[in-house]
Write a protein that holds these residues in place. Structure first.
Motif, PDB file in Angstrom:
ATOM      1  N   ASP A 166       0.863  -1.169   0.000  1.00 26.25           N
ATOM      2  CA  ASP A 166       0.000   0.000   0.000  1.00 26.25           C
ATOM      3  C   ASP A 166       0.899   1.218   0.000  1.00 26.25           C
ATOM      4  O   ASP A 166       1.861   1.302   0.767  1.00 26.25           O
ATOM      5  N   ASN A 213      -3.004   4.670  -5.732  1.00 18.92           N
ATOM      6  CA  ASN A 213      -3.576   3.337  -5.923  1.00 18.92           C
ATOM      7  C   ASN A 213      -2.784   2.506  -6.931  1.00 18.92           C
ATOM      8  O   ASN A 213      -3.297   1.538  -7.483  1.00 18.92           O
ATOM      9  N   TYR A 265      -2.064   3.277  -9.822  1.00 18.41           N
ATOM     10  CA  TYR A 265      -2.759   3.417 -11.104  1.00 18.41           C
ATOM     11  C   TYR A 265      -2.060   4.498 -11.928  1.00 18.41           C
ATOM     12  O   TYR A 265      -1.622   5.511 -11.378  1.00 18.41           O
ATOM     13  N   PRO A 267      -3.416  -0.351 -14.246  1.00 20.64           N
ATOM     14  CA  PRO A 267      -3.768  -1.617 -14.892  1.00 20.64           C
ATOM     15  C   PRO A 267      -5.090  -1.508 -15.642  1.00 20.64           C
ATOM     16  O   PRO A 267      -5.865  -0.589 -15.421  1.00 20.64           O
ATOM     17  N   ASN A 268      -5.329  -2.496 -16.488  1.00 19.91           N
ATOM     18  CA  ASN A 268      -6.531  -2.483 -17.290  1.00 19.91           C
ATOM     19  C   ASN A 268      -6.948  -3.934 -17.558  1.00 19.91           C
ATOM     20  O   ASN A 268      -6.283  -4.862 -17.128  1.00 19.91           O
ATOM     21  N   VAL A 269      -8.078  -4.102 -18.253  1.00 17.14           N
ATOM     22  CA  VAL A 269      -8.544  -5.458 -18.532  1.00 17.14           C
ATOM     23  C   VAL A 269      -7.578  -6.155 -19.487  1.00 17.14           C
ATOM     24  O   VAL A 269      -6.916  -5.509 -20.284  1.00 17.14           O
ATOM     25  N   LEU A 274      -5.372 -19.213 -15.663  1.00 21.18           N
ATOM     26  CA  LEU A 274      -6.002 -18.422 -14.612  1.00 21.18           C
ATOM     27  C   LEU A 274      -7.466 -18.160 -14.923  1.00 21.18           C
ATOM     28  O   LEU A 274      -7.900 -18.250 -16.072  1.00 21.18           O
ATOM     29  N   MET A 275      -8.194 -17.857 -13.873  1.00 17.57           N
ATOM     30  CA  MET A 275      -9.568 -17.385 -14.025  1.00 17.57           C
ATOM     31  C   MET A 275      -9.717 -16.166 -13.128  1.00 17.57           C
ATOM     32  O   MET A 275      -9.074 -16.067 -12.089  1.00 17.57           O
ATOM     33  N   ILE A 276     -10.553 -15.234 -13.564  1.00 14.77           N
ATOM     34  CA  ILE A 276     -10.844 -14.080 -12.712  1.00 14.77           C
ATOM     35  C   ILE A 276     -11.886 -14.517 -11.689  1.00 14.77           C
ATOM     36  O   ILE A 276     -12.900 -15.106 -12.034  1.00 14.77           O
ATOM     37  N   ASN A 277     -11.615 -14.234 -10.450  1.00 13.14           N
ATOM     38  CA  ASN A 277     -12.544 -14.549  -9.365  1.00 13.14           C
ATOM     39  C   ASN A 277     -13.608 -13.459  -9.319  1.00 13.14           C
ATOM     40  O   ASN A 277     -13.422 -12.413  -8.716  1.00 13.14           O
ATOM     41  N   LYS A 306     -14.997 -11.722  -6.179  1.00 12.71           N
ATOM     42  CA  LYS A 306     -14.136 -10.778  -5.462  1.00 12.71           C
ATOM     43  C   LYS A 306     -14.631  -9.362  -5.717  1.00 12.71           C
ATOM     44  O   LYS A 306     -14.845  -8.954  -6.844  1.00 12.71           O
ATOM     45  N   GLU A 307     -14.790  -8.637  -4.649  1.00 12.70           N
ATOM     46  CA  GLU A 307     -15.269  -7.258  -4.738  1.00 12.70           C
ATOM     47  C   GLU A 307     -14.209  -6.401  -5.426  1.00 12.70           C
ATOM     48  O   GLU A 307     -13.041  -6.454  -5.093  1.00 12.70           O
ATOM     49  N   VAL A 308     -14.612  -5.618  -6.369  1.00 14.27           N
ATOM     50  CA  VAL A 308     -13.627  -4.757  -7.055  1.00 14.27           C
ATOM     51  C   VAL A 308     -13.768  -3.319  -6.560  1.00 14.27           C
ATOM     52  O   VAL A 308     -14.863  -2.810  -6.489  1.00 14.27           O
ATOM     53  N   ASN A 365      -4.739  -3.741  -6.316  1.00 14.58           N
ATOM     54  CA  ASN A 365      -5.695  -2.657  -6.077  1.00 14.58           C
ATOM     55  C   ASN A 365      -6.921  -2.768  -6.973  1.00 14.58           C
ATOM     56  O   ASN A 365      -7.997  -2.277  -6.627  1.00 14.58           O
ATOM     57  N   PHE A 402      -4.908  -6.012 -15.035  1.00 19.42           N
ATOM     58  CA  PHE A 402      -3.501  -6.365 -15.223  1.00 19.42           C
ATOM     59  C   PHE A 402      -2.677  -5.191 -15.752  1.00 19.42           C
ATOM     60  O   PHE A 402      -3.154  -4.408 -16.563  1.00 19.42           O
ATOM     61  N   GLY A 440      -7.472 -11.345  -6.991  1.00 17.31           N
ATOM     62  CA  GLY A 440      -8.754 -11.596  -7.653  1.00 17.31           C
ATOM     63  C   GLY A 440      -8.656 -12.697  -8.691  1.00 17.31           C
ATOM     64  O   GLY A 440      -9.399 -12.715  -9.665  1.00 17.31           O
ATOM     65  N   MET A 483      -8.011 -16.996  -9.701  1.00 18.62           N
ATOM     66  CA  MET A 483      -8.056 -18.391  -9.303  1.00 18.62           C
ATOM     67  C   MET A 483      -7.245 -19.180 -10.324  1.00 18.62           C
ATOM     68  O   MET A 483      -7.206 -18.822 -11.494  1.00 18.62           O
TER      69      MET A 483
END
Lengths: 595, 595
Positions: A229, A565, A567, A574-576, A587-590, A593-595, B191, B196, B586, B588
């Protein structure tokens, strides 16, 4: 729209024309700072990284250029050609202020929309806007100056280390997660789905391996990563000046490094650092300044009043002493003028460092005011005043508690007072100090075991080697930090190269050999093959540049920083990521999980 | 076990003692290369990065040291002190071979197990073992020499660029995924779980932004990353010498860069590169050498026989010509001695480049042998032989097909023949060439659209600007590659800085403005604010060092390389990560994915 250069060559930079150039025909290229109409002429201030030049357009000078110049707005990128002439209205505030260019031709290389921030020094704009339009923020002369300083700093570091026989060697960025330390940034592997590389927090293990390889002297200016952090002045990626040497002891390493710092400060800002840099033991630093990175630009040392407090019949003092703690104080010269509210605020301040309270003695001209006066006999009061060297007009601020609390709270209070009362008189002072003889271990009460204060490869001091088993808490290490104006500029240590010492160290840390291998396997394996005595140091380049450039914000010294952050407002990272790519990585996105 | 230095200082490096030092008492530290017993004495060859020194131990010299030396085995790390004396048996193969040290005291700094690889030059050990014990592999003198060359190369690059006004500026490692190009390495964000960062494939966009910021001249020696299947001589992380300049045209950039390369080759290996470096257009390179990175250390250019083939009544030729293709050939001097099998193998070879076959004409001393002779009239045969400049003893190798196949197959065949027949006579030659006037676009048949051959910000040549819409396939760009001995050493281009040209470019690539923004948003946004004309270049540092060090394996020039599966045998990266950390990101692990 924009014009091509079409073979036109720049012949001079904007900040360079002088009276000696009068009569020369030159071509400048840069950005329009402003475009004024005055007395039937147009005056464009043209800016590049070297400075600003005034360019004059007129019907008499060249009509076509004059007409074209009307359309030019701030931050257009243009090329102008014309004669250097003396200015009728010299501006001695500008380095180029004695001359101007009579413009015979102009090319509009590219146009600009109205910039969302002003391109000027000392801009007061929201950080998010500055970061989003970082490329415009970086056009500002004060920012450009910082990055010229940064570039010079790197060059000076490299030149010095090269001259001193260091090899620049690169260590990997895609490496293995380190078991202790901060949180790593991970990089998923495609060849081994579900497995990860880690980005390095430092090249520590690899630079030690390079010593095992016999490279003798290594350095690297290298990006390091920590997924923590972000406090103020932390960035997820930062730059380290990292070095390591073989067949040396602490004195050799410190000598090379103070030489390095002296060279850099001389080359970059023409500041002479007097060598050798003073040294202070960790113990002294804590006892006098309540900090292992003491700001020595002002005095106000912590004074131990435990002896004087012994006989005093005041429960706070006697409790502290009987619990093995101490009574210590600061004397603030001229602090007697502080009001009650201010003093209360300082009381609250020390409580954030777990002190139970702050006792004080105010030496007014005509009286002594103190809430604890009633517990003190006159000679006891006088003894305290004498020990503190306090005079009329001063205030004595006292904390009684266990030592760790006393040092932390008074150390922080000392810095707080220095800010409040501007105790640092010379803002341009660079006060360097080596802190040495650090504690080898820190006791972790939660885990009930010792942790390595530096890292588990740090060599204990020869004198304390026999205490490794019997009294680990009092073992001092061959670690050293270079402190500047109360900030850690760099730190390092001599490393353990003897297998038997390393084993004793792991035992002291509570690791079995197996656990040690699990954590540090490939370094320990390497140490089976004749490791040389070695040690090193790492500086934070970002922090060094902050000092050299005189800024207190780390974002000012990193070209494209992240926000709090982690960012990037500019690139939106970061981005998608592409779903197919995530799948390839196993991998899989969980999504729960709260974003 | 090991001894501490205990204040002992090294006074000289192992490779340095000479006859002029005879009589001096010195202390050396290093690794035991070997320990021989001879005539009642022990002789230890002591090695450090500078060389090897012979150290003699004897009962008469110092008994304690002599006894201790008995136990010393290869790769022990030791310190020895003694007098430099003349050797009775001088060894003129060693730089230190005229002297030796009579050892008066020895410290065993650390012991060594028997190393799993020999510490010697030209080691022939399995790569996996060399990589696993990389720290021992790096002890070998030939490896240490490579990394001294690498360090010198970086220094020479920096010195030259600094002298030429370039600023060293750092661009971020945690950045945004690039939409075109190779596969990125991704870094999950904590964050923003499920989002990514990407590790940069190059700092391309950021260096262009630095030009928009007005930094004028930028450089950086920087790690770049590509998650691609590793071909030989590719590594997942590699190092680029990256630079960019403003207010310049292609000639300026090429001049600075050939100056850079000349400085580096002079400084590092004392090789003079004659400037200016010759230039060849992309078209010429393809037509003469079938490659945009021609190896010019030997001739054997491709010759166009289409004119000669026109009248020939041979279906393979006439089909190729009537389909818009061509008939072209190589003439291998002295190749007439090739046997039938060898020629058949070459036929198979060109088929891997989609050629339908390889026709040939062998000029024996007494006859001409050729499977196509029956289709040729004598004057047609003579015309071909004359055009090829072929003589007795030569062989002519002919491909007839569409141009792209002809060039690819003959280009590859040319290199294959040069290896087989050792056409490169001077192995120490460095033959540089600029390739210029690259095609702006490559047509992608699958997608039915043009792709940017370099990248979409590359400036078209002024002469071809009018063809952007009407005939994109024939537009040439201001891109240039520097080729050395048939390898691309670096490449770059002038970038588009004019908004209208950029828009035309995107239209030619089939992007709507919206799509263009999606892909290159923040750079396009920056270009609204007065971008300067600019351009740059990037060299592969690893490849440059391979040339300077004379090695053909990229793993030799990277201290800690990965294997072909992007795995590090030494650190065992990638590896499993902490489950809690994966959750924080986030993510798995997709356990159904085959590992």
């Amino acid at each position: 729209m924009g014009e091509a250069l079409g073979g036109l060559r720049r012949t001079m930079m904007c900040g360079k024309p002088r009276e000696t150039n009068v009569g020369e025909k030159i071509t400048l290229m840069g950005w329009v700072q402003r475009n004024r109409r005055l007395g039937g002429l147009n005056f464009i201030d043209l800016r590049d990284i070297t400075g600003i030049m005034q360019v004059v357009f007129g019907e008499e000078i060249n009509k076509e250029a004059f007409v074209k110049a009307q359309a030019v707005r701030p931050e257009y990128c243009i090329a102008v050609t014309g004669e250097v002439v003396k200015r009728q209205d010299p501006n001695t505030n500008m380095e180029t202020g004695l001359v101007e260019i009579k413009c015979e031709s102009i090319k509009i290389l590219s146009e600009s929309e109205t910039p969302p921030i002003y391109i000027k020094e000392n801009l007061d704009a929201a950080e998010s806007i500055r970061l989003k339009y970082r490329y415009l923020d970086l056009r500002r002369p004060d920012m450009q100056n910082i990055f010229m300083i940064r570039s010079k700093t790197s060059k000076a570091v490299r030149d010095y280390l090269d001259l001193n026989g260091f090899l620049e060697l690169e260590t990997p960025m895609l490496t293995k997660s380190t078991p202790e330390g901060a949180r790593d940034y991970l990089v998923p592997s495609r060849n081994y789905p579900g497995m990860f590389y880690a980005l390095p927090q430092s090249p520590q293990i690899f630079k030690q391996l390079l010593m095992v390889s016999g490279f003798d002297k290594y350095y690297q200016i290298v990006k390091c990563f920590r997924d923590e952090d972000l406090r103020a002045n932390r960035q997820p990626e930062f730059t380290q000046i990292d070095l390591e040497m073989s067949f040396v002891e602490a004195d050799d390493i410190m000598a090379v490094n103070e030489g390095l710092v002296a060279h850099v400060f001389k080359e970059v800002i023409n500041h002479e650092i007097k060598l050798p840099i003073r040294r202070m033991t960790f113990k002294d630093a804590i006892e006098k300044y309540g900090s292992d990175k003491p700001d020595l630009r002002f005095g106000m040392e912590i004074t131990n009043l435990s002896e004087e407090a012994k006989a005093i019949d005041f429960k706070v003092f006697s409790d502290a002493l009987s619990n093995g703690g101490s009574v210590r104080a600061l004397c603030l010269k001229g602090g007697a003028s502080m009001g009650r509210k201010d003093i209360d605020r300082l009381g609250e301040f020390v409580k954030t460092y777990k002190a139970k309270g702050l006792a004080y003695i105010i030496l007014k001209d005509d009286e002594i005011k103190s809430p604890i006066a009633k517990f003190l006999k006159e000679e006891e009061m006088n003894a305290i005043i004498a020990k503190m060297g306090a005079e009329k007009g001063d205030i004595i601020l006292i904390v009684a508690d266990k030592d760790s609390v006393v040092f932390q709270s008074l150390g922080a209070l000392r810095l707080e007072l220095s800010k409040k009362f501007e105790l640092v008189k010379d803002k341009s002072e660079f006060n360097f100090c080596w802190i040495t003889e650090f504690a080898q271990f820190e006791y972790n009460e939660e885990e009930g075991r010792y942790h390595a204060a530096h890292h588990p490869f740090t060599m204990p001091m020869d004198e304390d080697m026999h205490l490794l088993e019997s009294d680990p808490g009092s073992v001092r290490s061959k670690a050293y930090d270079l402190v500047l104006n109360g900030e850690e500029l760099g730190g390092g240590s001599v490393r353990i190269h003897e297998a038997d010492v390393q084993e004793r160290m792991f035992r002291a840390l509570g690791f079995t050999t197996e656990e040690a291998y699990e954590r540090f396997g490939f370094l320990l394996e390497a140490f089976k093959f004749g490791p040389p005595p070695h040690g090193g140091l790492a500086f934070g380049l970002d922090r060094m540049v902050m000092f050299l450039a005189g800024t207190e914000n780390i974002k000012d010294v990193i070209a494209f920083p992240k926000n709090q952050n982690a960012y990037c407002n500019l690139s939106q990272a970061p981005n998608v990521a592409d779903a197919k790519q995530i799948e390839e990585l196993g991998l899989m996105i969980n999504t729960t999980k709260e974003v």
